[in-house]
Design an enzyme around this catalytic site. Structure first.
Site, mmCIF file in Angstrom:
data_model
loop_
_atom_site.group_PDB
_atom_site.id
_atom_site.type_symbol
_atom_site.label_atom_id
_atom_site.label_comp_id
_atom_site.label_asym_id
_atom_site.label_seq_id
_atom_site.Cartn_x
_atom_site.Cartn_y
_atom_site.Cartn_z
ATOM 1 N N TYR A 131 -11.588 -3.725 13.384
ATOM 2 C CA TYR A 131 -10.363 -2.971 13.125
ATOM 3 C C TYR A 131 -9.466 -2.958 14.358
ATOM 4 O O TYR A 131 -8.263 -3.216 14.260
ATOM 5 C CB TYR A 131 -10.716 -1.544 12.704
ATOM 6 N N ASN A 134 2.249 -1.995 5.547
ATOM 7 C CA ASN A 134 1.443 -0.787 5.734
ATOM 8 C C ASN A 134 -0.014 -0.975 5.333
ATOM 9 O O ASN A 134 -0.908 -0.402 5.952
ATOM 10 C CB ASN A 134 2.058 0.352 4.908
ATOM 11 N N GLY A 153 0.803 -1.217 0.000
ATOM 12 C CA GLY A 153 0.000 0.000 0.000
ATOM 13 C C GLY A 153 0.833 1.261 0.000
ATOM 14 O O GLY A 153 0.436 2.278 0.564
ATOM 15 N N ARG A 212 -0.092 5.618 -1.694
ATOM 16 C CA ARG A 212 -0.937 6.739 -1.298
ATOM 17 C C ARG A 212 -1.055 6.777 0.219
ATOM 18 O O ARG A 212 -0.746 5.810 0.912
ATOM 19 C CB ARG A 212 -2.321 6.635 -1.928
#
Length: 252
Positions: free
Chosen positions: A148, A83, A12, A15
């Site tokens: 999460y 990441n 990742g 961005r």
């Protein structure tokens, strides 16, 4: 340049926080393979020290494909930055097993097995550094973030375990727990609040340093942990949140 002749894999890395990490690793002299689904923009994609590998980290074979790609392109990896991840907001009533399992596949399974897939390369190259991006939500929680928070607490836990197991191979493993980091997604979240201007003011008051974070703040820490300047640091979870979690809340 402290990372000259080093090769990094950043999931990742095109961005948001990942972009800040990739830029700092490049500034430090590293070659970077960015593994993610989305193509890189022209600036990053045309960089001579950057390669892009298109992959979906929910795929069980993704870690081994990434390991093969970095070996083919750069000869192997010295640095791994796990990441990539995602977040959704759902109550326990709303969440189902498929939602949970995709979260764990991307946020937990992929980092662990990417580390496994790169072990042989790191050992052959004399050691390495693994940096996992956790979250302050691996320490505390926001509403509707059970999956999460669980995934990021798991990231912190397996970071410590891998540091213990891999130290004998000269491989260090640390995690970074970012707080609020500015990005298109975080800006959009503020913009949908009832009063975005007030939401921004309230958010700033949570931070003793008087600002929210930038991707480069995380990139600076990753570049340090990847370097020999951090040779005696392993098994740590480093909170980078502008003091947010250190500040006790007051009702006024």
């Amino acid at each position: 340049m402290k990372l000259k002749n080093k090769v990094a894999v950043v999931t990742g890395g095109g961005r948001g926080i990942g972009r800040g990490i990739s830029e700092k690793l490049l500034e430090s002299g590293a070659q970077v393979l960015i593994a993610q689904r989305q193509p890189l923009d022209d600036e990053l994609g045309s960089h001579a020290q950057v390669a892009w590998f298109a992959v979906d980290l929910a795929d069980r074979e993704a870690p081994y494909a990434i390991a093969h790609a970095v070996e083919e392109r750069f000869g192997g990896a010295d640095i791994l930055v796990n990441n990539a991840g995602f977040m959704f907001e759902q109550s326990l009533d709303e969440m189902n097993e498929d939602d949970w399992e995709r979260m764990m596949a991307v946020n937990m399974r992929a980092p662990v097995f990417l580390a496994k897939a790169l072990l042989a390369q790191m050992r052959q190259r004399g050691g390495g550094s693994i940096v996992n991006i956790g979250s302050i939500e691996g320490i505390g929680a926001n509403p509707w973030h059970a999956a999460y928070c669980g995934s990021k607490a798991g990231v912190h836990g397996f970071t410590r375990a891998m540091a213990v197991d891999l130290g004998r191979d000269g491989i260090r493993c640390n995690a970074i727990a970012p707080g609020w980091i500015n990005s298109d997604l975080s800006d959009a979240y503020i913009d949908v609040q009832a009063d975005p201007a007030q939401a921004r003011r309230d958010l700033l008051r949570l931070h003793p340093v008087g600002r929210t974070g930038e991707p480069q703040d995380i990139g600076n820490a990753v570049a340090f942990l990847a370097s020999e300047d951090a040779a005696f640091i392993t098994g740590q979870v480093i909170v980078i949140d502008g003091g947010r979690t250190a500040k006790l809340p007051l009702p006024f």
